[in-house]
Enzyme design. Sequence first.
Site, PDB file in Angstrom:
ATOM      1  CB  SER A   1      -0.937   0.004   1.215  1.00 28.29           C
ATOM      2  OG  SER A   1      -1.866  -1.063   1.149  1.00 28.29           O
TER       3      SER A   1
ATOM      4  N   GLY B   1      -6.352  -5.374  -3.125  1.00 28.85           N
ATOM      5  CA  GLY B   1      -6.822  -4.662  -1.945  1.00 28.85           C
ATOM      6  C   GLY B   1      -5.784  -3.693  -1.406  1.00 28.85           C
ATOM      7  CG  ASP B   2      -2.100  -5.235  -0.114  1.00 26.29           C
ATOM      8  OD1 ASP B   2      -2.888  -5.271   0.852  1.00 26.29           O
ATOM      9  OD2 ASP B   2      -1.310  -6.152  -0.397  1.00 26.29           O
ATOM     10  CB  ALA B   3      -3.387  -1.695  -5.565  1.00 22.91           C
TER      11      ALA B   3
END
Length: 369
Positions: free
Chosen positions: A67, A323-325
Amino acid sequence: MAYEGILLGMGNPLLDISAVVDEPFLEKYDIKLNNAILAEDKHLPMYDELATKDNVEYIAGGATQNSIRVAQWMLQIPGATSFMGCIGKDKFGEEMTKNSKLAGVNVHYYEDETAATGTCAVCVVGGERSLIANLSAANCYKSDHLKRPENWALGTISVHSYVPSLLINSCLLTFLQTLTWTVEKAKYYYIAGFFLTVSPDSILLVAEHAAANNKVFCHNLSAPFICESFKDAQEKVLPYVDYVFGNESEARTFAKVHGWETEDVEEIALKISQWPKASGAQKRITVISQGADPVVVAEDGKVKLFPVILLPKEKLVDTNGAGDAFVGGFLSQLVQEKPIEECVRAGSYAANVIIQRSGCTYPEKPAFE
């Protein structure tokens, strides 16, 4: 405006070992798609087997680090982001440090001499993925590293061994700001729930600092097993959280663990946003992604839905890091004090880019406007 060191992340830096596998491989190691777990003894032979595959890739990863890297990429401001975590004093650790610095992130790893740099097996089937993390050195992070003057407070590090003349120079403060990656310098913090398994006291130190200084603390539910097995630690952190991220399966698990008799993601997001806060300076906003379905945002007692950028199935390469992105894209606009609509739009854009590539990787520059 975003500035150098505005966003600080802490978490488990892991080297992703990513490869396309088949269903028998998943069955052999008793793993499920679209899941994230910690490695058990039965999983350990899997890492060597993945390494023998022709399509294997090695990518600097770990949820929070992903992230932060994406946020840095979106911001395009050198050193706007910082990251702390623990790596081994080995070749993989050196590679991770080099790659992160090339990405523009100020990394300040604690190096453990007794454990190898952590790895994460990324098993990809039909574009879907399963993550099995062997934390190793990442599991060795200690809050003592966080408390060191050079990591925590501006103005306390000694510069005698660097440039003695600066001690009488009016540029001393500027020098210190350039030299250090500090907790006090940051205005925004992001720590995923995975770090609860390693150093919950470090999370609380940062969370309490954010609440006491009217800064913004962001957290992620991260995985169903975090909500289940680390419920008590999660509950201690939640009162300090200003932005809670998660996906629909994590949200439903959180609701089940807390006895909420509902699987409605909108209702769960609202209830999480209304969880008691340790500080009234910031309201809590809950952001729940749902794959191709709209993103759920709960704030001020209301729920809003935001559509995502849909991708034709033939363009899907790998959902690892999506999801991290999303969080990274969201944070890139949050630190610029953009409205929630823009934060979600940036998150959706970043996730859309990442799922068209192998691993959590991206082109040289974003095309987000």
